[in-house]
Write a protein that holds these residues in place. Structure first.
Motif, mmCIF file in Angstrom:
data_model
loop_
_atom_site.group_PDB
_atom_site.id
_atom_site.type_symbol
_atom_site.label_atom_id
_atom_site.label_comp_id
_atom_site.label_asym_id
_atom_site.label_seq_id
_atom_site.Cartn_x
_atom_site.Cartn_y
_atom_site.Cartn_z
ATOM 1 N N PHE A 1 5.631 1.541 2.379
ATOM 2 C CA PHE A 1 6.323 1.272 1.235
ATOM 3 C C PHE A 1 4.279 1.876 0.175
ATOM 4 N N ALA A 2 3.257 1.044 0.770
ATOM 5 C CA ALA A 2 1.742 1.808 0.314
ATOM 6 C C ALA A 2 1.732 3.461 -0.038
ATOM 7 N N MET A 3 2.465 3.368 0.940
ATOM 8 C CA MET A 3 1.743 5.169 1.066
ATOM 9 C C MET A 3 2.658 6.533 -0.131
ATOM 10 N N LEU B 1 -6.776 7.048 -7.905
ATOM 11 C CA LEU B 1 -6.387 5.705 -7.116
ATOM 12 C C LEU B 1 -5.015 5.711 -6.508
ATOM 13 N N GLY B 2 -4.244 6.306 -7.194
ATOM 14 C CA GLY B 2 -2.681 6.978 -6.192
ATOM 15 C C GLY B 2 -3.584 7.145 -4.975
ATOM 16 N N ILE B 3 -4.392 8.332 -4.632
ATOM 17 C CA ILE B 3 -4.533 8.769 -3.271
ATOM 18 C C ILE B 3 -5.446 7.334 -3.133
ATOM 19 N N ASN B 4 -6.109 6.879 -3.014
ATOM 20 C CA ASN B 4 -6.591 6.096 -2.001
ATOM 21 C C ASN B 4 -5.933 4.905 -1.899
ATOM 22 N N ILE B 5 -4.326 4.434 -2.937
ATOM 23 C CA ILE B 5 -3.888 3.283 -2.083
ATOM 24 C C ILE B 5 -2.807 4.135 -1.364
ATOM 25 N N SER B 6 -2.725 5.200 -1.169
ATOM 26 C CA SER B 6 -2.104 6.279 -0.144
ATOM 27 C C SER B 6 -2.291 6.299 0.844
ATOM 28 N N LEU C 1 8.486 -5.791 9.894
ATOM 29 C CA LEU C 1 7.629 -6.001 7.919
ATOM 30 C C LEU C 1 6.282 -5.412 7.627
ATOM 31 N N ALA C 2 5.524 -5.328 8.847
ATOM 32 C CA ALA C 2 3.799 -4.816 8.681
ATOM 33 C C ALA C 2 4.198 -2.930 8.324
ATOM 34 N N VAL C 3 4.618 -2.466 9.251
ATOM 35 C CA VAL C 3 5.561 -1.497 9.280
ATOM 36 C C VAL C 3 6.118 -1.056 7.593
ATOM 37 N N LYS C 4 7.319 -1.557 6.817
ATOM 38 C CA LYS C 4 7.576 -1.280 5.798
ATOM 39 C C LYS C 4 6.964 -1.725 4.588
ATOM 40 N N VAL C 5 5.741 -2.154 4.647
ATOM 41 C CA VAL C 5 4.240 -2.584 4.047
ATOM 42 C C VAL C 5 3.596 -1.160 3.527
ATOM 43 N N SER C 6 3.689 -0.676 5.165
ATOM 44 C CA SER C 6 2.596 0.086 5.088
ATOM 45 C C SER C 6 3.100 1.638 4.345
ATOM 46 N N ALA D 1 -0.375 15.023 -1.250
ATOM 47 C CA ALA D 1 0.332 13.510 -1.886
ATOM 48 C C ALA D 1 2.041 13.707 -1.817
ATOM 49 N N LEU D 2 2.932 15.219 -2.290
ATOM 50 C CA LEU D 2 3.911 14.933 -2.206
ATOM 51 C C LEU D 2 4.331 14.648 -0.995
ATOM 52 N N ARG D 3 3.543 15.328 -0.344
ATOM 53 C CA ARG D 3 3.933 15.317 1.601
ATOM 54 C C ARG D 3 4.386 13.805 2.164
ATOM 55 N N ARG D 4 4.030 12.807 1.034
ATOM 56 C CA ARG D 4 3.879 12.201 1.823
ATOM 57 C C ARG D 4 5.108 11.257 1.719
ATOM 58 N N PHE D 5 5.965 11.873 0.735
ATOM 59 C CA PHE D 5 7.841 11.651 -0.073
ATOM 60 C C PHE D 5 8.186 11.532 1.603
ATOM 61 N N SER D 6 8.109 12.339 2.771
ATOM 62 C CA SER D 6 8.710 12.048 3.377
ATOM 63 C C SER D 6 8.872 11.057 4.113
ATOM 64 N N ILE D 7 7.769 10.874 4.459
ATOM 65 C CA ILE D 7 7.867 9.508 5.017
ATOM 66 C C ILE D 7 8.477 8.544 5.380
ATOM 67 N N LEU D 8 9.155 7.739 4.122
ATOM 68 C CA LEU D 8 10.240 7.081 3.548
ATOM 69 C C LEU D 8 11.452 7.748 3.858
ATOM 70 N N LEU D 9 11.921 8.942 4.167
ATOM 71 C CA LEU D 9 12.808 9.322 3.968
ATOM 72 C C LEU D 9 12.992 9.633 6.041
ATOM 73 N N THR D 10 12.002 9.773 6.109
ATOM 74 C CA THR D 10 12.223 9.844 8.017
ATOM 75 C C THR D 10 11.922 7.555 8.223
ATOM 76 N N MET D 11 11.617 6.821 7.478
ATOM 77 C CA MET D 11 12.076 5.712 7.875
ATOM 78 C C MET D 11 13.480 5.527 7.499
ATOM 79 N N LEU D 12 14.040 5.795 6.801
ATOM 80 C CA LEU D 12 15.675 5.665 6.473
ATOM 81 C C LEU D 12 16.350 6.231 7.373
#
Length: 339
Positions: free
Chosen positions: A143-145, A291-296, A136-141, A113-124
């Motif tokens: 931010f959901a993760m 719930l958080g895991i399944n949203i991700s 937009l589709a990539v951004k939505v996905s 779960a904590l490793r998924r924070f790397s996704i936003l950093l990579t995008m930036l």
């Protein structure tokens, strides 16, 4: 007609390389996570630093022998190589060590779960360094993760501050490694084998000195499980899988974007998360966390669809099969030829 058929064949080949490199990386990442967790937690091996030394050594030995046998090609050593690939060796070593430290300190579900924070950093970082603008589709996905991962982390019933610090450092280094790896593959003329070899070669001595100063060499030497053939096999497997994982990361980044490489790793973490819930034995269930895991997970699946769905060629017949979900602004002349 022949030109049209050739364009279709080229498009299908490109799509196959994208998919196959992503699957190869996902499988390699899954296997090494499970093996590392087994070695560090189930067998209680005392040092993740020594395990990282083993992975560095395996990469150096395998690539050196392969180059001697002319199975792979990369530039011979020269004094300017360190300058050409900097800061990748530092990022590479830190990513490996802190990743193993987080694996040892946290349960698999929370680590994933904590490793998924790397996704936003990579995008930036892709936007700042490579000029890749996600749709937009990539951004939505994404931010959901990240939102799902944050929800899961907020209800962590087995909080470990050291483990959290290790994983967040790894997230930053993972994002930097993916982006700068893409940049060096396109501009440094080193090739994927050269980057793997020299990243490991330049860092093996500093890693050994740091591990020795931390006292982990002595703790590993006194470990009583070396006579266990099952432990020894998995330790060696972890070292070799470190090399295979390094290769798969570079291959996936070369044929896709750095963001894609990061998210494929997080898709792997989905499998690790669910397996850790029922098999690991150290996961404490809560409804908010689940719930958080399944949203991700839903965000990960959305990104996979957006990135890898086939897109028809434009009516202009340009034959450009690159996904419009990533816009590479680097010059095309920056490709590598020595691989």
């Amino acid at each position: 007609m022949r030109s049209s058929a050739s364009e279709m064949t080229g498009s299908e080949t490109t799509q196959f390389l994208k998919l196959s490199s992503a699957v190869f990386y996902g499988l390699s990442s899954f296997l090494i996570t499970v093996v590392n967790k087994t070695v560090l937690t189930s067998y209680r091996f005392p040092s993740f630093l020594v395990l990282s030394l083993g992975q560095l050594t395996a990469s150096i030995v395998v690539l050196f022998v392969a180059k001697r046998l002319q199975l792979v090609k990369f530039p011979d050593f020269s004094r300017d190589i360190a300058k050409r690939i900097f800061p990748l060796p530092l990022i590479y070593l830190g990513n490996m060590m802190f990743g193993l430290g987080g694996t040892q300190a946290l349960s698999l579900p929370m680590f994933a779960a904590l490793r998924r924070f790397s996704i936003l950093l990579t995008m930036l970082l892709e936007l700042l360094v490579l000029g890749i603008r996600p749709t937009l589709a990539v951004k939505v996905s994404v931010f959901a993760m990240v939102g799902g991962a944050l929800m899961a982390a907020l209800d962590d019933l087995s909080f470990n501050l050291q483990g959290y610090m290790y994983v967040m450092i790894t997230n930053t280094l993972t994002a930097a490694n993916g982006v700068y790896m893409k940049k060096k593959l396109d501009t440094a003329d080193m090739g994927k084998y050269g980057l793997m070899y020299y990243n490991s070669l330049f860092m093996i001595l500093p890693a050994f000195v740091g591990t020795w100063l931390a006292g982990d060499i002595d703790r590993a030497w006194q470990y009583e499980g070396w006579n266990d053939p099952f432990f020894a096999t998995q330790f060696l497997l972890s070292c070799v899988m470190g090399f295979i994982l390094s290769y798969s990361v570079i291959l996936c980044t070369q044929h896709n974007s750095a963001l894609t490489t990061t998210i494929v790793g997080c898709l792997k973490n989905i499998s690790v998360t669910y397996i850790g819930m029922f098999i690991g034995g150290d996961y404490l269930f809560s409804w908010l966390n689940a719930l958080g895991i399944n949203i991700s997970v839903a965000g990960s699946l959305l990104y996979t669809y957006v990135t890898f769905r086939k897109k028809p060629n434009s009516s202009g017949g340009s034959g450009d099969s690159t996904s419009s979900d990533k816009k590479l602004l680097l010059p095309a002349a920056g490709r590598i030829d020595n691989v």
